[in-house]
Structures are given as structure tokens and as C-alpha cells.
Design a protein around this motif. Structure first.
Motif, mmCIF file in Angstrom:
data_model
loop_
_atom_site.group_PDB
_atom_site.id
_atom_site.type_symbol
_atom_site.label_atom_id
_atom_site.label_comp_id
_atom_site.label_asym_id
_atom_site.label_seq_id
_atom_site.Cartn_x
_atom_site.Cartn_y
_atom_site.Cartn_z
ATOM 1 N N LEU A 1 0.917 -1.137 0.000
ATOM 2 C CA LEU A 1 0.000 0.000 0.000
ATOM 3 C C LEU A 1 0.955 1.184 0.000
ATOM 4 O O LEU A 1 1.725 1.344 0.946
ATOM 5 N N GLU A 2 0.982 1.946 -1.081
ATOM 6 C CA GLU A 2 2.002 2.988 -1.183
ATOM 7 C C GLU A 2 1.399 4.331 -1.536
ATOM 8 O O GLU A 2 0.440 4.457 -2.276
ATOM 9 N N HIS A 3 2.026 5.329 -1.024
ATOM 10 C CA HIS A 3 1.750 6.718 -1.169
ATOM 11 C C HIS A 3 2.635 7.165 -2.334
ATOM 12 O O HIS A 3 3.851 7.004 -2.246
ATOM 13 N N VAL A 4 2.043 7.607 -3.457
ATOM 14 C CA VAL A 4 2.847 7.857 -4.672
ATOM 15 C C VAL A 4 2.455 9.179 -5.342
ATOM 16 O O VAL A 4 1.477 9.809 -4.945
ATOM 17 N N ARG A 5 3.205 9.553 -6.396
ATOM 18 C CA ARG A 5 2.806 10.731 -7.184
ATOM 19 C C ARG A 5 1.511 10.382 -7.913
ATOM 20 O O ARG A 5 1.425 9.342 -8.565
ATOM 21 N N SER A 6 0.528 11.274 -7.809
ATOM 22 C CA SER A 6 -0.760 11.012 -8.454
ATOM 23 C C SER A 6 -0.627 10.966 -9.974
ATOM 24 O O SER A 6 0.171 11.689 -10.569
ATOM 25 N N GLU A 7 -1.442 10.121 -10.601
ATOM 26 C CA GLU A 7 -1.493 10.040 -12.070
ATOM 27 C C GLU A 7 -2.334 11.189 -12.618
ATOM 28 O O GLU A 7 -2.320 11.448 -13.810
ATOM 29 N N ASN A 8 -3.106 11.824 -11.738
ATOM 30 C CA ASN A 8 -3.883 12.991 -12.147
ATOM 31 C C ASN A 8 -2.897 14.150 -12.318
ATOM 32 O O ASN A 8 -2.174 14.506 -11.380
ATOM 33 N N ASP A 9 -2.853 14.736 -13.521
ATOM 34 C CA ASP A 9 -1.821 15.703 -13.855
ATOM 35 C C ASP A 9 -1.761 16.883 -12.875
ATOM 36 O O ASP A 9 -0.683 17.247 -12.387
ATOM 37 N N THR A 10 -2.927 17.449 -12.580
ATOM 38 C CA THR A 10 -2.947 18.632 -11.693
ATOM 39 C C THR A 10 -2.498 18.235 -10.293
ATOM 40 O O THR A 10 -1.630 18.897 -9.699
ATOM 41 N N VAL A 11 -3.063 17.150 -9.774
ATOM 42 C CA VAL A 11 -2.692 16.709 -8.416
ATOM 43 C C VAL A 11 -1.195 16.361 -8.383
ATOM 44 O O VAL A 11 -0.466 16.726 -7.453
ATOM 45 N N GLY A 12 -0.708 15.697 -9.438
ATOM 46 C CA GLY A 12 0.713 15.321 -9.515
ATOM 47 C C GLY A 12 1.619 16.552 -9.457
ATOM 48 O O GLY A 12 2.630 16.560 -8.752
ATOM 49 N N LYS A 13 1.231 17.615 -10.185
ATOM 50 C CA LYS A 13 2.062 18.840 -10.189
ATOM 51 C C LYS A 13 2.049 19.507 -8.807
ATOM 52 O O LYS A 13 3.072 20.029 -8.361
ATOM 53 N N ILE A 14 0.892 19.471 -8.153
ATOM 54 C CA ILE A 14 0.827 20.050 -6.794
ATOM 55 C C ILE A 14 1.751 19.245 -5.869
ATOM 56 O O ILE A 14 2.506 19.805 -5.072
ATOM 57 N N MET A 15 1.741 17.920 -6.032
ATOM 58 C CA MET A 15 2.603 17.071 -5.188
ATOM 59 C C MET A 15 4.084 17.381 -5.454
ATOM 60 O O MET A 15 4.879 17.432 -4.515
#
Ligand SMILES: C[S@@+](CC[C@H](N)C(=O)[O-])C[C@H]1O[C@@H](n2cnc3c(N)ncnc32)[C@H](O)[C@@H]1O
Length: 208
Positions: A141-155
Motif C-alpha cells: 500500500l504505497e503513497h505515490v505521485r498522483s497520475e492525475n496531472d494537476t494533483v501530480g504537479k501540486i505534489m
């Protein structure tokens, strides 16, 4: 084992408060996710890497289980939890990047919310692969960079600030699991794909 790793020091500092910080996420989502991941674990000889305070222990079945963590203080909390739920577990103070086990030692490996913290996740995942039996499965169960582009950029933008005090929030851990040689059997995207529940198999034909 490295004695000066930032990941170790960080968790030695937060061990006392870890369960309190994590409580809202545990109630809101984690406990259900843990249950659903662990009910599928196959085998009888199971290693948990980065066991932390032992939040997965209540879901263990009657395995021979080994729980490893780099932080002594987190591990002490896990020992206490194992006693409170009467589960017999062998605890090991150790580093995911240098696992103190022989090749092909375990039928299955569990690891939850760990590879966002391990200093060199590639090295850690290679070690999991090495100690797993061919045909064995690893449950993440891992915490990762989102595949959603906007959420990923915020991360990406928040990562340097969060990394100063906590884990890396924009790692592409599922890609790293695949690159290590595991075959991904299941990959569930959770919460805008900020979390991933992954079941990965070490191919039965694997030589290493
Ligand atoms: C976010 S906590 C998760 C704990 C637990 N798995 C859970 O689901 O609640 C990350 C854990 O990984 C451990 N950890 C970090 N780097 C590690 C390493 N290189 N080797 C072993 N454990 C490590 C930390 O000490 C900590 O207990």
C-alpha cells in the motif's frame, strides 16, 4: 545497517506521536485498505518490511511472521501491539536496503507506506525481490505521485517542503516495483491515485 540514515532518525523522533498523527487517516481509509490488502496474503512464512507501530498486525493470520523496521522506537510500539492482540511475531531491527535474510526466505512480503520513506527505494525493492521465493507475492500500500496531472504537479511543488520533515510524496513507486522485476498482478488507484494498493509477483522462473 546504516545508523545515521535520515529515515531512521525521522521515525525515532515521531514514534511517540505517530499513531495520533495518523489516526484520522486510519479511521477514514487506512484500516479498510489494510484489511482488504492483507486478507489476500498467500503463504505461511511472511515478512513485513517497515512494520512501524504494527498497524497491520491485527489483520495477520496464523503465519510465521517477521516484522522489520529501521526505527527501534517504532518497533517497540509494534511489539506492544503484538502482545495486546496475542500474535507471535519475530521482530528485527534492520534496513530494507540491507535485509538480513537469505535469498528466497519468504512466501510473501507486506509493506505499507514505507517506500515513500526508504532513502533509496530501488535498493530496498531489490532486497524484497531477493528474499522473496520465486512465485511469491509482495503486497504494497504505497503513497505515490498522483497520475492525475494537476494533483501530480501540486505534489511535485509540495514535495521539497514535506520531505524536510516527512516522506517523499511524489515517488513513482509502482514503476520502480515493476522495474525491479516484479510482475504487477493488481494495481488499485485510491484517492485520486495518491495511494496505490499493489500485489506484485516474483516470477517463478526468476533466477535471483
Ligand atoms: C509511514 S511509516 C509506516 C509504518 C507502517 N508500515 C504503517 O503502515 O503504519 C514508515 C515506516 O518505515 C520505516 N522505514 C523507513 N525507512 C526504512 C528502511 N530503510 N528500512 C526499514 N524500515 C524503514 C520507518 O521507520 C517507519 O516505521
Amino acid at each position: 545497517m546504516k545508523k545515521t540514515g535520515k529515515d531512521r532518525k525521522r521515525y525515532e523522533r515521531v514514534a511517540k506521536f505517530y499513531d495520533i498523527f495518523e489516526f484520522p487517516m486510519e479511521v477514514f481509509a487506512f484500516s479498510e485498505w489494510r484489511k482488504s490488502l492483507i486478507k489476500n496474503v498467500e503463504g505461511s512464512n511472511i515478512l513485513e518490511v517497515g512494520i512501524g507501530t504494527g498497524k497491520n498486525i491485527p489483520y495477520y493470520r496464523n503465519w510465521y511472521a517477521v516484522g522489520l523496521d529501521i526505527s527501534e522506537k517504532m518497533l517497540k510500539k509494534a511489539v506492544k501491539r503484538s502482545k495486546s492482540v496475542r500474535k507471535k511475531i519475530d521482530f528485527v531491527l534492520g534496513d530494507a536496503e540491507f535485509l538480513p535474510f537469505r535469498d528466497h526466505s519468504f512466501d510473501g512480503i507486506i509493506s505499507t507506506c514505507v517506500f515513500c520513506s526508504v532513502e533509496n527505494p530501488e535498493n530496498g525493492l531489490k532486497e524484497l525481490f531477493r528474499v522473496l521465493k520465486p512465485g511469491g507475492r509482495a503486497y504494497f500500500l504505497e503513497h505515490v505521485r498522483s497520475e492525475n496531472d494537476t494533483v501530480g504537479k501540486i505534489m511535485d511543488a509540495l514535495n521539497p517542503v514535506i520531505r524536510a520533515v516527512g516522506p517523499e510524496i511524489n515517488r513513482r513507486t509502482v514503476d520502480t516495483i515493476r522495474k525491479t522485476g516484479f510482475r504487477i498482478l493488481k494495481d488499485v488507484h485510491l484517492m485520486s491515485s495518491i495511494f496505490r494498493m499493489v500485489v506484485a509477483e516474483k516470477p517463478a522462473t526468476s533466477a535471483s
